[in-house]
Design a protein around this motif. Sequence first.
Motif, PDB file in Angstrom:
ATOM      1  N   HIS A 182      21.100 -57.372 -21.799  1.00 35.86           N
ATOM      2  CA  HIS A 182      21.690 -58.840 -20.973  1.00 35.86           C
ATOM      3  C   HIS A 182      22.411 -58.379 -19.707  1.00 35.86           C
ATOM      4  O   HIS A 182      22.898 -59.148 -19.044  1.00 35.86           O
ATOM      5  CB  HIS A 182      22.219 -59.793 -21.840  1.00 35.86           C
ATOM      6  CG  HIS A 182      21.325 -60.374 -22.787  1.00 35.86           C
ATOM      7  ND1 HIS A 182      21.185 -60.044 -23.994  1.00 35.86           N
ATOM      8  CD2 HIS A 182      20.437 -61.475 -22.587  1.00 35.86           C
ATOM      9  CE1 HIS A 182      20.559 -60.634 -24.734  1.00 35.86           C
ATOM     10  NE2 HIS A 182      20.058 -61.595 -23.650  1.00 35.86           N
ATOM     11  N   LYS A 183      22.227 -56.885 -19.332  1.00 34.22           N
ATOM     12  CA  LYS A 183      22.954 -56.618 -18.240  1.00 34.22           C
ATOM     13  C   LYS A 183      24.522 -56.871 -18.093  1.00 34.22           C
ATOM     14  O   LYS A 183      25.276 -57.196 -17.310  1.00 34.22           O
ATOM     15  CB  LYS A 183      22.485 -56.887 -16.876  1.00 34.22           C
ATOM     16  CG  LYS A 183      20.751 -56.478 -16.832  1.00 34.22           C
ATOM     17  CD  LYS A 183      20.392 -56.473 -15.427  1.00 34.22           C
ATOM     18  CE  LYS A 183      18.876 -56.484 -15.499  1.00 34.22           C
ATOM     19  NZ  LYS A 183      18.338 -55.296 -16.081  1.00 34.22           N
ATOM     20  N   PHE A 217      31.178 -58.812 -21.264  1.00 35.57           N
ATOM     21  CA  PHE A 217      31.369 -59.074 -20.159  1.00 35.57           C
ATOM     22  C   PHE A 217      30.385 -58.870 -19.091  1.00 35.57           C
ATOM     23  O   PHE A 217      29.627 -57.643 -19.304  1.00 35.57           O
ATOM     24  CB  PHE A 217      32.884 -58.476 -19.738  1.00 35.57           C
ATOM     25  CG  PHE A 217      32.760 -57.116 -19.347  1.00 35.57           C
ATOM     26  CD1 PHE A 217      32.711 -56.381 -18.162  1.00 35.57           C
ATOM     27  CD2 PHE A 217      33.049 -56.238 -20.425  1.00 35.57           C
ATOM     28  CE1 PHE A 217      32.679 -55.086 -18.047  1.00 35.57           C
ATOM     29  CE2 PHE A 217      33.248 -54.901 -20.485  1.00 35.57           C
ATOM     30  CZ  PHE A 217      32.787 -54.359 -19.287  1.00 35.57           C
ATOM     31  N   THR A 218      30.457 -59.242 -17.812  1.00 37.11           N
ATOM     32  CA  THR A 218      29.544 -58.688 -16.688  1.00 37.11           C
ATOM     33  C   THR A 218      30.656 -58.351 -15.799  1.00 37.11           C
ATOM     34  O   THR A 218      31.572 -58.987 -15.090  1.00 37.11           O
ATOM     35  CB  THR A 218      28.836 -60.267 -16.269  1.00 37.11           C
ATOM     36  OG1 THR A 218      28.030 -60.609 -17.224  1.00 37.11           O
ATOM     37  CG2 THR A 218      27.868 -59.533 -14.873  1.00 37.11           C
ATOM     38  N   PRO A 219      30.294 -56.903 -15.217  1.00 33.10           N
ATOM     39  CA  PRO A 219      31.441 -56.213 -14.584  1.00 33.10           C
ATOM     40  C   PRO A 219      31.408 -57.145 -13.029  1.00 33.10           C
ATOM     41  O   PRO A 219      30.096 -57.404 -12.592  1.00 33.10           O
ATOM     42  CB  PRO A 219      30.726 -54.999 -14.194  1.00 33.10           C
ATOM     43  CG  PRO A 219      30.085 -54.606 -15.460  1.00 33.10           C
ATOM     44  CD  PRO A 219      29.397 -56.271 -16.077  1.00 33.10           C
ATOM     45  N   GLY A 220      32.616 -57.248 -12.589  1.00 33.76           N
ATOM     46  CA  GLY A 220      32.727 -57.971 -11.280  1.00 33.76           C
ATOM     47  C   GLY A 220      32.770 -59.409 -11.260  1.00 33.76           C
ATOM     48  O   GLY A 220      32.752 -60.062 -10.447  1.00 33.76           O
ATOM     49  N   ASN A 251      26.441 -46.162 -17.053  1.00 34.02           N
ATOM     50  CA  ASN A 251      27.415 -45.556 -15.867  1.00 34.02           C
ATOM     51  C   ASN A 251      27.896 -46.516 -14.886  1.00 34.02           C
ATOM     52  O   ASN A 251      28.833 -46.678 -14.498  1.00 34.02           O
ATOM     53  CB  ASN A 251      26.883 -44.433 -15.232  1.00 34.02           C
ATOM     54  CG  ASN A 251      26.901 -43.200 -16.332  1.00 34.02           C
ATOM     55  OD1 ASN A 251      27.289 -43.092 -17.203  1.00 34.02           O
ATOM     56  ND2 ASN A 251      25.887 -42.300 -15.959  1.00 34.02           N
ATOM     57  N   TYR A 252      26.887 -47.421 -14.283  1.00 35.05           N
ATOM     58  CA  TYR A 252      27.258 -48.401 -13.292  1.00 35.05           C
ATOM     59  C   TYR A 252      28.349 -49.484 -13.877  1.00 35.05           C
ATOM     60  O   TYR A 252      29.274 -49.806 -13.190  1.00 35.05           O
ATOM     61  CB  TYR A 252      25.886 -49.327 -13.047  1.00 35.05           C
ATOM     62  CG  TYR A 252      26.246 -50.289 -12.155  1.00 35.05           C
ATOM     63  CD1 TYR A 252      26.381 -50.026 -10.583  1.00 35.05           C
ATOM     64  CD2 TYR A 252      26.162 -51.608 -12.526  1.00 35.05           C
ATOM     65  CE1 TYR A 252      26.340 -51.183  -9.691  1.00 35.05           C
ATOM     66  CE2 TYR A 252      26.632 -52.688 -11.565  1.00 35.05           C
ATOM     67  CZ  TYR A 252      26.649 -52.430 -10.374  1.00 35.05           C
ATOM     68  OH  TYR A 252      26.959 -53.538  -9.409  1.00 35.05           O
ATOM     69  N   HIS A 278      32.304 -49.532 -12.415  1.00 31.71           N
ATOM     70  CA  HIS A 278      32.842 -50.876 -11.749  1.00 31.71           C
ATOM     71  C   HIS A 278      33.941 -51.736 -12.652  1.00 31.71           C
ATOM     72  O   HIS A 278      34.375 -52.809 -11.990  1.00 31.71           O
ATOM     73  CB  HIS A 278      31.500 -51.804 -11.332  1.00 31.71           C
ATOM     74  CG  HIS A 278      30.575 -51.361 -10.454  1.00 31.71           C
ATOM     75  ND1 HIS A 278      29.586 -50.357 -10.579  1.00 31.71           N
ATOM     76  CD2 HIS A 278      30.554 -51.623  -9.078  1.00 31.71           C
ATOM     77  CE1 HIS A 278      29.183 -50.065  -9.391  1.00 31.71           C
ATOM     78  NE2 HIS A 278      29.903 -50.725  -8.383  1.00 31.71           N
ATOM     79  N   VAL A 279      34.474 -51.155 -13.460  1.00 33.60           N
ATOM     80  CA  VAL A 279      35.450 -51.934 -14.136  1.00 33.60           C
ATOM     81  C   VAL A 279      36.711 -51.192 -13.669  1.00 33.60           C
ATOM     82  O   VAL A 279      36.971 -50.045 -13.734  1.00 33.60           O
ATOM     83  CB  VAL A 279      35.531 -51.792 -15.764  1.00 33.60           C
ATOM     84  CG1 VAL A 279      36.627 -52.078 -16.578  1.00 33.60           C
ATOM     85  CG2 VAL A 279      34.216 -52.509 -16.135  1.00 33.60           C
TER      86      VAL A 279
END
Length: 181
Positions: free
Chosen positions: A13-14, A123-126, A167-168, A172-173
Amino acid sequence: MRIQNDLLQCLDHKQGCFLVLLDLSAAFDTVNHTILIQRLAERFGIRDNASDWIKSYLSGRSNFVTINKARSHSLEQHCNVPQGSVLGPTFFSDYIAPLGNIFRKWGVPYHSYADDTQIYVPFTPGVDEDAAFEKLTKCLQEVRSWMAKNLLKLNDDNTDFMIVGNNYFVSHVNCSRLTIA
């Protein structure tokens, strides 16, 4: 397998996931017999003969140390469940069963068996990582408070915190503000 499946679903779910592997200090050795018997009665309806049998099973246990044929005095144990027995992990799980109420209150998925407990928050980063981390932090604060009231202690040195994601997500955290204490 459940945790692995949930983490893989987050990735599908990205999303990323904050994962905490809780470790308790001397977990089986700190189970208070009085609290355990009370909890078994209140939460699970174990009373009368069954309760008496459990009290008998737990009471009258003592420990001593022998070094070079010199033996210490025996000390009766009032706080422990026998390790290596079939009932030890079951009694410990019953003892910490109220932790599930805390995790559910905070909406934090968890998996627990005996003294191994894992909690995780997707969580969704950002987008919502700060809110997810705050929820995890507040849940852990309540867990610490409950443990102190129930004569248990979270072992900070062996409790692990991980960020699960590709990795992405991980890059971004902002990890500098993430501390579990």
